[in-house]
Scaffold this motif. Structure first.
Motif, PDB file in Angstrom:
ATOM      1  N   LEU A  27       0.857  -1.167  -0.242  1.00  0.00           N
ATOM      2  CA  LEU A  27      -0.030   0.038   0.026  1.00  0.00           C
ATOM      3  C   LEU A  27       0.689   1.179   0.014  1.00  0.00           C
ATOM      4  CD1 LEU A  27      -2.741   1.287   0.142  1.00  0.00           C
ATOM      5  CD2 LEU A  27      -2.777   0.988   2.429  1.00  0.00           C
ATOM      6  N   ALA A  28       2.049   1.239   0.737  1.00  0.00           N
ATOM      7  CA  ALA A  28       2.774   2.320   0.729  1.00  0.00           C
ATOM      8  C   ALA A  28       3.268   2.714  -0.565  1.00  0.00           C
ATOM      9  CB  ALA A  28       4.076   2.058   1.582  1.00  0.00           C
ATOM     10  N   ARG A  30       2.173   1.742  -3.494  1.00  0.00           N
ATOM     11  CA  ARG A  30       1.138   2.278  -4.501  1.00  0.00           C
ATOM     12  C   ARG A  30       0.655   3.751  -4.172  1.00  0.00           C
ATOM     13  NH1 ARG A  30       1.338  -2.520  -4.740  1.00  0.00           N
ATOM     14  NH2 ARG A  30       0.055  -3.720  -6.110  1.00  0.00           N
ATOM     15  N   LEU A  31       0.713   3.925  -2.884  1.00  0.00           N
ATOM     16  CA  LEU A  31       0.505   5.685  -2.454  1.00  0.00           C
ATOM     17  C   LEU A  31       1.742   6.585  -3.076  1.00  0.00           C
ATOM     18  CD1 LEU A  31      -0.814   5.400   1.055  1.00  0.00           C
ATOM     19  CD2 LEU A  31      -2.228   5.920  -1.082  1.00  0.00           C
ATOM     20  N   GLY A  35       0.160   6.993  -6.456  1.00  0.00           N
ATOM     21  CA  GLY A  35      -0.785   8.261  -5.594  1.00  0.00           C
ATOM     22  C   GLY A  35       0.056   9.684  -5.536  1.00  0.00           C
ATOM     23  N   MET A  37       2.236  10.429  -3.448  1.00  0.00           N
ATOM     24  CA  MET A  37       2.521  10.912  -2.320  1.00  0.00           C
ATOM     25  C   MET A  37       4.370  10.698  -1.812  1.00  0.00           C
ATOM     26  SD  MET A  37      -0.490   9.515   0.364  1.00  0.00           S
ATOM     27  CE  MET A  37       0.007  10.344   1.559  1.00  0.00           C
ATOM     28  N   VAL A  42       3.545   9.217   3.578  1.00  0.00           N
ATOM     29  CA  VAL A  42       3.011   7.913   3.663  1.00  0.00           C
ATOM     30  C   VAL A  42       3.323   7.396   5.194  1.00  0.00           C
ATOM     31  CG1 VAL A  42       3.004   5.396   3.098  1.00  0.00           C
ATOM     32  CG2 VAL A  42       2.978   7.327   1.466  1.00  0.00           C
ATOM     33  N   ALA A  50      -4.308   5.603   5.364  1.00  0.00           N
ATOM     34  CA  ALA A  50      -3.679   5.262   4.113  1.00  0.00           C
ATOM     35  C   ALA A  50      -4.580   4.312   3.141  1.00  0.00           C
ATOM     36  CB  ALA A  50      -2.481   4.151   4.399  1.00  0.00           C
ATOM     37  N   ARG A  53      -6.808   7.094   1.750  1.00  0.00           N
ATOM     38  CA  ARG A  53      -6.184   7.777   0.724  1.00  0.00           C
ATOM     39  C   ARG A  53      -6.289   6.983  -0.497  1.00  0.00           C
ATOM     40  NH1 ARG A  53      -2.430  12.045   2.473  1.00  0.00           N
ATOM     41  NH2 ARG A  53      -3.695  12.977   4.286  1.00  0.00           N
ATOM     42  N   TRP A  54      -5.983   5.629  -0.384  1.00  0.00           N
ATOM     43  CA  TRP A  54      -5.852   4.857  -1.820  1.00  0.00           C
ATOM     44  C   TRP A  54      -7.249   4.879  -2.264  1.00  0.00           C
ATOM     45  CZ3 TRP A  54      -2.979   3.745  -5.503  1.00  0.00           C
ATOM     46  CH2 TRP A  54      -3.184   2.922  -6.144  1.00  0.00           C
ATOM     47  N   PHE A  57      -7.990   7.836  -4.066  1.00  0.00           N
ATOM     48  CA  PHE A  57      -7.501   7.798  -5.146  1.00  0.00           C
ATOM     49  C   PHE A  57      -7.853   6.985  -6.331  1.00  0.00           C
ATOM     50  CE2 PHE A  57      -4.266   6.430  -8.378  1.00  0.00           C
ATOM     51  CZ  PHE A  57      -3.512   7.274  -8.700  1.00  0.00           C
TER      52      PHE A  57
END
Length: 64
Positions: A27-28, A30-31, A35, A37, A42, A50, A53-54, A57
């Motif tokens: 996930l980090a 992807r963000l 994303g 960021m 993050v 998180a 936010r995902w 997005f």
């Protein structure tokens, strides 16, 4: 002295909070990569933030 401290502290209860769940690496990534960021942004997020936010997005309209 220790006995006195023990008596004073006998009624004190400390609420234990479970440690926050870390943001999973996938996930980090992807963000950060998708994303837009920064790593610092993050790292400052909770897992719930998180995921939110995902989701925000991923729900954005895309250009065809």
């Amino acid at each position: 002295m220790f006995e006195r401290l023990g008596r004073l502290a006998a009624g004190i209860r400390v609420a234990s909070t479970p440690p926050a769940e870390p943001v999973p690496d996938w996930l980090a990534d992807r963000l950060i990569r998708t994303g837009g960021m920064s790593r610092a942004e993050v790292a400052a997020l909770t897992l719930e933030e998180a995921v939110d936010r995902w989701a925000a997005f991923a729900a954005r309209p895309r250009e065809p």
